[in-house]
Design a protein around this motif. Structure first.
Motif, PDB file in Angstrom:
ATOM      1  N   PHE A 103      -5.765   4.262 -11.445  1.00 10.56           N
ATOM      2  CA  PHE A 103      -5.874   4.846 -10.062  1.00 10.56           C
ATOM      3  C   PHE A 103      -7.294   4.005  -8.859  1.00 10.56           C
ATOM      4  CE2 PHE A 103      -2.458   5.344  -6.278  1.00 10.56           C
ATOM      5  CZ  PHE A 103      -2.912   5.636  -5.680  1.00 10.56           C
ATOM      6  N   LYS A 104      -7.766   4.511  -9.396  1.00 15.86           N
ATOM      7  CA  LYS A 104      -9.195   3.884  -8.373  1.00 15.86           C
ATOM      8  C   LYS A 104      -9.180   3.200  -8.151  1.00 15.86           C
ATOM      9  CE  LYS A 104     -13.410   5.609  -6.696  1.00 15.86           C
ATOM     10  NZ  LYS A 104     -14.602   5.306  -6.823  1.00 15.86           N
TER      11      LYS A 104
ATOM     12  N   ASN B 264      -4.141   0.134   6.505  1.00 12.51           N
ATOM     13  CA  ASN B 264      -2.822  -0.828   6.113  1.00 12.51           C
ATOM     14  C   ASN B 264      -1.916   0.157   5.861  1.00 12.51           C
ATOM     15  OD1 ASN B 264      -5.455  -2.542   5.586  1.00 12.51           O
ATOM     16  ND2 ASN B 264      -5.365  -1.616   3.384  1.00 12.51           N
TER      17      ASN B 264
ATOM     18  N   ASN C   1     -13.397  10.039  -5.488  1.00 11.62           N
ATOM     19  CA  ASN C   1     -12.794   9.747  -4.010  1.00 11.62           C
ATOM     20  C   ASN C   1     -13.826   8.125  -3.681  1.00 11.62           C
ATOM     21  OD1 ASN C   1     -11.500  12.186  -4.428  1.00 11.62           O
ATOM     22  ND2 ASN C   1     -13.827  13.203  -3.253  1.00 11.62           N
ATOM     23  N   LEU C   2     -12.295   8.083  -2.867  1.00 12.08           N
ATOM     24  CA  LEU C   2     -12.682   6.429  -1.639  1.00 12.08           C
ATOM     25  C   LEU C   2     -14.325   6.827  -1.452  1.00 12.08           C
ATOM     26  CD1 LEU C   2      -9.452   4.647  -1.669  1.00 12.08           C
ATOM     27  CD2 LEU C   2     -11.471   4.512  -3.624  1.00 12.08           C
TER      28      LEU C   2
ATOM     29  N   ILE D 176      -8.266  -3.641  -3.160  1.00 10.61           N
ATOM     30  CA  ILE D 176      -9.089  -2.979  -0.956  1.00 10.61           C
ATOM     31  C   ILE D 176      -9.475  -5.037  -1.731  1.00 10.61           C
ATOM     32  CG2 ILE D 176     -10.572  -2.316   0.444  1.00 10.61           C
ATOM     33  CD1 ILE D 176      -9.274   0.159  -0.304  1.00 10.61           C
TER      34      ILE D 176
ATOM     35  N   GLN E 254      -9.693   2.200   6.000  1.00  8.17           N
ATOM     36  CA  GLN E 254      -8.941   0.845   5.371  1.00  8.17           C
ATOM     37  C   GLN E 254      -7.642   0.846   5.058  1.00  8.17           C
ATOM     38  OE1 GLN E 254     -10.443  -2.195   6.236  1.00  8.17           O
ATOM     39  NE2 GLN E 254      -8.488  -3.491   4.976  1.00  8.17           N
ATOM     40  N   LEU E 255      -7.524   1.918   4.232  1.00  5.83           N
ATOM     41  CA  LEU E 255      -6.615   1.873   3.699  1.00  5.83           C
ATOM     42  C   LEU E 255      -5.367   2.875   4.287  1.00  5.83           C
ATOM     43  CD1 LEU E 255      -4.935   1.984  -0.076  1.00  5.83           C
ATOM     44  CD2 LEU E 255      -5.992   4.373   0.289  1.00  5.83           C
TER      45      LEU E 255
ATOM     46  N   TYR F 134       1.189  -1.223   0.294  1.00  4.35           N
ATOM     47  CA  TYR F 134      -0.107   0.067   0.414  1.00  4.35           C
ATOM     48  C   TYR F 134       0.974   1.202  -0.102  1.00  4.35           C
ATOM     49  CZ  TYR F 134      -3.864  -2.773   0.555  1.00  4.35           C
ATOM     50  OH  TYR F 134      -4.872  -3.843   0.239  1.00  4.35           O
TER      51      TYR F 134
ATOM     52  N   GLU G 263     -15.431   4.095   4.254  1.00  3.28           N
ATOM     53  CA  GLU G 263     -14.824   2.749   4.640  1.00  3.28           C
ATOM     54  C   GLU G 263     -13.546   2.599   4.121  1.00  3.28           C
ATOM     55  OE1 GLU G 263     -17.754  -0.269   3.732  1.00  3.28           O
ATOM     56  OE2 GLU G 263     -16.142  -1.718   4.337  1.00  3.28           O
ATOM     57  N   ASP G 264     -13.758   2.528   2.917  1.00  5.40           N
ATOM     58  CA  ASP G 264     -12.261   2.126   1.943  1.00  5.40           C
ATOM     59  C   ASP G 264     -10.946   3.022   2.153  1.00  5.40           C
ATOM     60  OD1 ASP G 264     -14.350   1.080  -0.879  1.00  5.40           O
ATOM     61  OD2 ASP G 264     -13.749  -0.201   0.667  1.00  5.40           O
TER      62      ASP G 264
ATOM     63  N   VAL H 288      -4.537  10.768  -0.944  1.00  7.54           N
ATOM     64  CA  VAL H 288      -5.496   9.590  -1.753  1.00  7.54           C
ATOM     65  C   VAL H 288      -6.175  10.508  -2.143  1.00  7.54           C
ATOM     66  CG1 VAL H 288      -6.762   7.639  -1.810  1.00  7.54           C
ATOM     67  CG2 VAL H 288      -4.847   7.768  -0.293  1.00  7.54           C
TER      68      VAL H 288
ATOM     69  N   LEU I 297      -6.654   0.732  -6.449  1.00  6.94           N
ATOM     70  CA  LEU I 297      -7.400   0.826  -5.188  1.00  6.94           C
ATOM     71  C   LEU I 297      -8.643   0.346  -5.035  1.00  6.94           C
ATOM     72  CD1 LEU I 297      -6.587   3.847  -3.925  1.00  6.94           C
ATOM     73  CD2 LEU I 297      -5.020   2.334  -3.831  1.00  6.94           C
ATOM     74  N   ASN I 298      -9.691   0.301  -5.431  1.00  8.46           N
ATOM     75  CA  ASN I 298     -11.022  -0.176  -5.517  1.00  8.46           C
ATOM     76  C   ASN I 298     -10.332  -2.038  -5.521  1.00  8.46           C
ATOM     77  OD1 ASN I 298     -12.733   0.793  -4.404  1.00  8.46           O
ATOM     78  ND2 ASN I 298     -13.713   1.346  -6.446  1.00  8.46           N
TER      79      ASN I 298
ATOM     80  N   GLN J 154      -8.591  -8.119  -0.352  1.00 12.77           N
ATOM     81  CA  GLN J 154      -8.296  -8.139   0.857  1.00 12.77           C
ATOM     82  C   GLN J 154      -9.769  -8.518   0.939  1.00 12.77           C
ATOM     83  OE1 GLN J 154      -7.302  -4.887   3.334  1.00 12.77           O
ATOM     84  NE2 GLN J 154      -5.701  -5.482   3.222  1.00 12.77           N
ATOM     85  N   LYS J 155     -10.734  -8.358   0.942  1.00 14.39           N
ATOM     86  CA  LYS J 155     -12.706  -8.765   1.172  1.00 14.39           C
ATOM     87  C   LYS J 155     -11.883  -9.527   0.875  1.00 14.39           C
ATOM     88  CE  LYS J 155     -14.953  -4.429   1.013  1.00 14.39           C
ATOM     89  NZ  LYS J 155     -15.491  -3.862   0.226  1.00 14.39           N
TER      90      LYS J 155
ATOM     91  N   ILE K  46       0.830   4.127  -2.998  1.00 16.83           N
ATOM     92  CA  ILE K  46       0.363   5.284  -2.825  1.00 16.83           C
ATOM     93  C   ILE K  46       1.203   6.747  -2.894  1.00 16.83           C
ATOM     94  CG2 ILE K  46      -0.863   7.278  -0.826  1.00 16.83           C
ATOM     95  CD1 ILE K  46      -3.275   5.617  -1.697  1.00 16.83           C
TER      96      ILE K  46
END
Lengths: 682, 184
Positions: free
Chosen positions: A285-286, B148, B136-137, A293, B144-145, A260, B140-141, B128, A289-290, A296-297, A264
């Motif tokens: 990028f989003k 991490n 945007n995220l 994540i 989490q990020l 991570y 919650e994400d 971010v 990232l998604n 992980q889930k 970033i």
């Protein structure tokens, strides 16, 4: 943790006044010591309490510091002169950089990931230029400028050589269509050109006047040494190129923990300057990232599901099945390549052009093995990509595994082709005294040239596919995506510049080159031209046709992976060449090793002409005792080095723990301080 | 470019070459780019300070989500306005030849939005947000990020990344040097 700004550049002085590590805080040029102490006492937790972070002063201040420093004039002049010299060299090497401007514009458009592909291409270009120069100067130039000597009649095998050379005749067609097709097939006038092994004769060349001593150029020996030299240089250059990457990855060891943070803080490619691509990048990028994540889930969900033995067994069963399927696919591909190759050689032996069959048909059947290989290399990776979805791996592992399977496919298809040629032609008995095939075996008089021709056809097809993909797939997709507003087309989008696929193509092409340059000395030259064309084609594709890749390309890690694949491919391709040199009887009607028992016997024969001392030395050096002890010493060194690596990693861990503990101690002391100052205030 | 060469004395060029990581050719090229940002002003006085908006006209900076931070960090007056020497300093740090520790230092300063010499959770959130652009995220994400990242990098568990921790983590990342680079 004191760092000394830019002082590693100039050896004269440091610009912040500190030069050595000390336990006391760094004296910041802007804040005095006392004030710093007071600040640390106040401790808001935010401020870096011990002031370990030191900011480099701006350039203008550094210049004025440099001028005010006034160390001895002569000392400055001395180091200045040395620095000036270094800078001048750097200036020169920068102007000479090949394709530098092109790489910069590609970087602005696509980012550093794509540029790493072009950098690898440029490095391969350099490697092939070196190989090309060696073969050209040692093998081609003497043949072009000097006449080769006739074999002396006193040679024991002279009569054999005479009959075999007469037997080896190549039909030169006068039909222009046939001549055009011959260029692609490597037969006819191409077969009698400098390209293939069969053209070169095995006698020497007298440089200078024959009647006086002159200089005898032992052609077979030089040919052999040039081949071996090229292989050694390739190994050396590859080792050189990969050593820095390996060093970083070996010493850091814990890279996998920094997913991570890397994503970033190294996420934005600062060299991007194209607006549209920058927007695409931030969208990607989003997405990445998604997906990470989600990974992980997904892992957590999968682990929860896998608690029960039943579903875990089910998943393992599926994975085993998929792997079996992949192996079956690979085996099927291997069989199809083998049988196509056998069919092609048998069919063309029976239905020759002279016998009345259509030229175009013969042309297509000749190319059939290469076409089959290329089609399989294109289609099977897509099949693998589909199938891997069933295995429920994380996204990262999926990429690695698909890459591995594709590499395996490409390299094994090459190996199968070589094996099929070997079985079909080289080891096919009976052979006559000239080592050309008779009776049941396909009609081949010069087997080395035959191998060269097969590989040449592969080179041509590979080149056509790479260039064709750009113009037939990528440009039209870009045009469609820009002009057409159908939903399907929009969803498909323009083509992506897929870096792993392209790099694997480069590796594949280079392994064909290594495989073939013993049988066709001009292969490096052909590959140089091929690389130039590929560079400009791919540059057009990167600048105008392709969108940037979806996932961020971890350049450093993946580059060392590709280097490993390249080295692996090299050793895989070395083996057939070395086997042909050492264990297969050469054709006696063509080529430079005719008349010898095995090609490598040229070396002991030449040693025998040297003075006794040299012969003794050679015998000792190649004796089993010496080589065995040499190998044992190498193994010991290897063992030692790998142990050192483990030791360094352990030390790394210990230092990290120490660092953590020191931070905790510091935190504790600060808390104590706070309590004390709080008490005092009250 | 003949004009730019005569804009500097030998001594100045020497100083620049010694104190930055750029070659003479690169320095002149940087001057040319600086000149095109506002030719009139630079012609009058090559040590003029250009406003942040002018600097951000540079294509490489225009698309960069951190362009305002970059200008602030490299500006000697701290308000985002840059002289040529500040600009040169910036190009030097972003060049190929700059060593890793220099790049790490400036990266830390760029990502430290509140300029307290520590990267906090809010700094990370800002980073971010800038990186993802318009979309945007979710909360919650994002949380989490950030968790991490702190798990990976925050060794003393104080919910802040000090420079030492940042350096420790970033020096290990082999892609950092590749991404933190601008070539003019």
């Amino acid at each position: 943790m004191n760092r000394i700004g830019h002082s590693d550049m100039a050896s004269t002085k440091s610009y912040d006044g500190t030069t050595k590590e000390s336990a006391s805080p760094v004296s910041n040029t802007y804040i005095s010591e006392a004030r710093l102490r007071r600040k640390s006492m106040m401790v808001t937790e935010k401020r870096d309490p011990l002031g370990l972070f030191h900011k480099t002063p701006p350039l203008s201040k550094r210049i004025s510091d440099l001028h005010n420093s006034g160390k001895g004039e002569s000392y400055e002049k001395h180091s200045r002169r040395w620095i000036k010299c270094k800078l001048a060299c750097k200036n020169i090497s920068q102007t000479l950089e090949l394709w530098g401007g092109n790489l910069r514009s590609i970087e602005g458009h696509q980012g550093t990931g794509v540029v790493s592909f072009f950098v690898l291409l440029r490095w391969l270009f350099g490697l092939n230029i070196v190989l090309c120069l060696i073969t050209f100067f040692f093998v081609n130039v003497p043949v072009i400028f000097f006449n080769e000597e006739v074999y002396s009649t006193s040679l024991p095998a002279y009569s054999l050589l005479q009959t075999c050379t007469d037997n080896y005749n190549v039909t030169l067609s006068s039909d222009p269509l046939q001549q055009f097709l011959d260029f692609f097939l490597g037969t006819g006038w191409m077969e009698k050109s400098y390209l293939f092994y069969g053209f070169y004769t095995g006698s020497g060349i007298y440089v200078g006047d024959k009647s006086t001593v002159g200089f005898f150029y032992n052609f077979p020996l030089v040919y052999l040494l040039a081949v071996v030299g090229c292989m050694l240089i390739s190994v050396f250059m590859m080792a050189n190129h990969s050593v820095s990457a390996f060093r970083k990855s070996l010493l850091s060891g814990e890279v996998t923990n920094m997913e991570y943070v890397t994503m970033i803080f190294c996420g934005w490619d600062y060299s991007l300057s194209d607006e549209r691509n920058a927007q695409i990048k931030s969208r990607n990028f989003k997405y990445v990232l998604n997906s990470d994540i989600q990974d992980q889930k997904f892992l957590r969900q999968r682990d929860a599901k896998m608690k029960s033995c039943g579903s875990r067994c089910g998943l393992y069963m599926i994975r085993i099945l998929v792997n079996v399927f992949v192996i079956i696919c690979l085996a099927g591909a291997a069989c199809s390549i083998y049988y196509t190759s056998v069919f092609s050689s048998e069919w063309t032996a029976k239905n020759t052009v002279a016998g009345g069959t259509d030229r175009i048909l013969v042309f297509i059947v000749e190319f059939l093995p290469s076409i089959v290989i290329t089609v399989l290399n294109a289609v099977l990776p897509l099949v693998f990509e589909l199938v891997i979805q069933l295995e429920h791996y994380t996204q990262e592992f999926v990429i690695k595994l698909s890459l591995l399977r594709t590499v395996f496919l490409k390299l094994s298809s090459l190996i199968i082709l070589v094996i099929s040629i070997y079985q079909g032609v080289i080891s096919c008995e009976p052979k006559d005294a000239c080592r050309s095939t008779i009776d049941t075996c396909p009609n081949v008089t010069c087997w080395e040239t035959y191998v060269g021709q097969e590989l040449y056809k592969l080179v041509i097809i590979d080149f056509v596919v790479i260039v064709g993909k750009v113009f037939i797939v990528e440009f039209p997709r870009r045009l469609l995506a820009n002009k057409c507003s159908w939903r399907v087309i929009k969803w498909l989008g323009p083509a992506e510049f897929e870096i792993p696929v392209n790099v694997l193509d480069l590796v594949y092409g280079q392994s064909i080159c290594w495989l073939g340059f013993y049988f066709a000395p001009l292969f490096p030259a052909i590959y140089v031209i091929k690389l130039i064309v590929i560079f400009y084609t791919k540059m057009l594709s990167a600048l105008y046709a392709c969108a940037p890749p979806n996932r961020p390309y971890r350049a450093a890690r993946t580059n060392s992976f590709f280097m490993i694949v390249l080295i692996l491919a090299f050793f895989l391709c070395c083996f057939p060449v070395i086997y042909s040199i050492a264990n297969v009887e050469p054709s006696h009607g063509c080529g430079t090793f005719r008349g010898t028992l095995f090609p490598y016997t040229v070396i002991p024969d030449s040693i025998a002409t040297l003075p006794n001392v040299a012969q003794q030395a050679y015998n000792i050096l190649t004796s089993p005792a010496v080589t065995a002890s040499f190998i044992i010493i190498l193994l010991l060194l290897l063992y030692f080095c790998s142990n050192m690596r483990v030791a360094y990693q352990k030390r790394n861990k210990i230092l990290r723990n120490k660092f953590e503990m020191e931070s905790r101690d510091r935190q504790y002391i600060l808390n104590q301080l706070k309590r004390e100052t709080g008490k005092n205030r009250v | 470019m003949g004009g730019s060469h005569s804009a500097f004395t030998e001594q100045e060029l020497d100083d620049y070459q010694t104190l930055t990581y750029l070659t003479k050719k690169e320095i002149l090229h940087v001057y040319k780019r600086f000149y095109t940002l506002d030719p009139e002003k630079v012609n009058l006085d090559k040590n003029v300070k250009l406003a942040m908006d002018d600097i951000q006209k540079l294509p490489e900076l225009k698309v960069n989500p951190f362009k305002d931070r970059i200008c602030k960090v490299f500006s000697s007056s701290g308000d985002g306005e840059m002289t040529f020497e500040d600009f040169l300093d910036m190009m030097s740090v972003f060049s190929d030849q700059a060593p890793k520790n220099v790049k790490v230092e400036y990266a830390f300063r760029i990502y430290d939005f509140d300029e307290d010499d520590m990267i906090s959770g809010s700094d990370l959130k800002e980073v971010v947000d800038r990186l993802t652009g318009e979309q945007n995220l979710s909360e919650e994400d994002m949380q989490q990020l950030i968790d991490n990242i702190f798990m990976e990098a925050d060794l003393d568990d104080d919910e802040f990344l000090s420079f030492a921790e940042f350096e420790h983590v970033i020096s290990k990342a082999p892609d950092f040097i590749n991404s933190f680079r601008i070539r003019l």
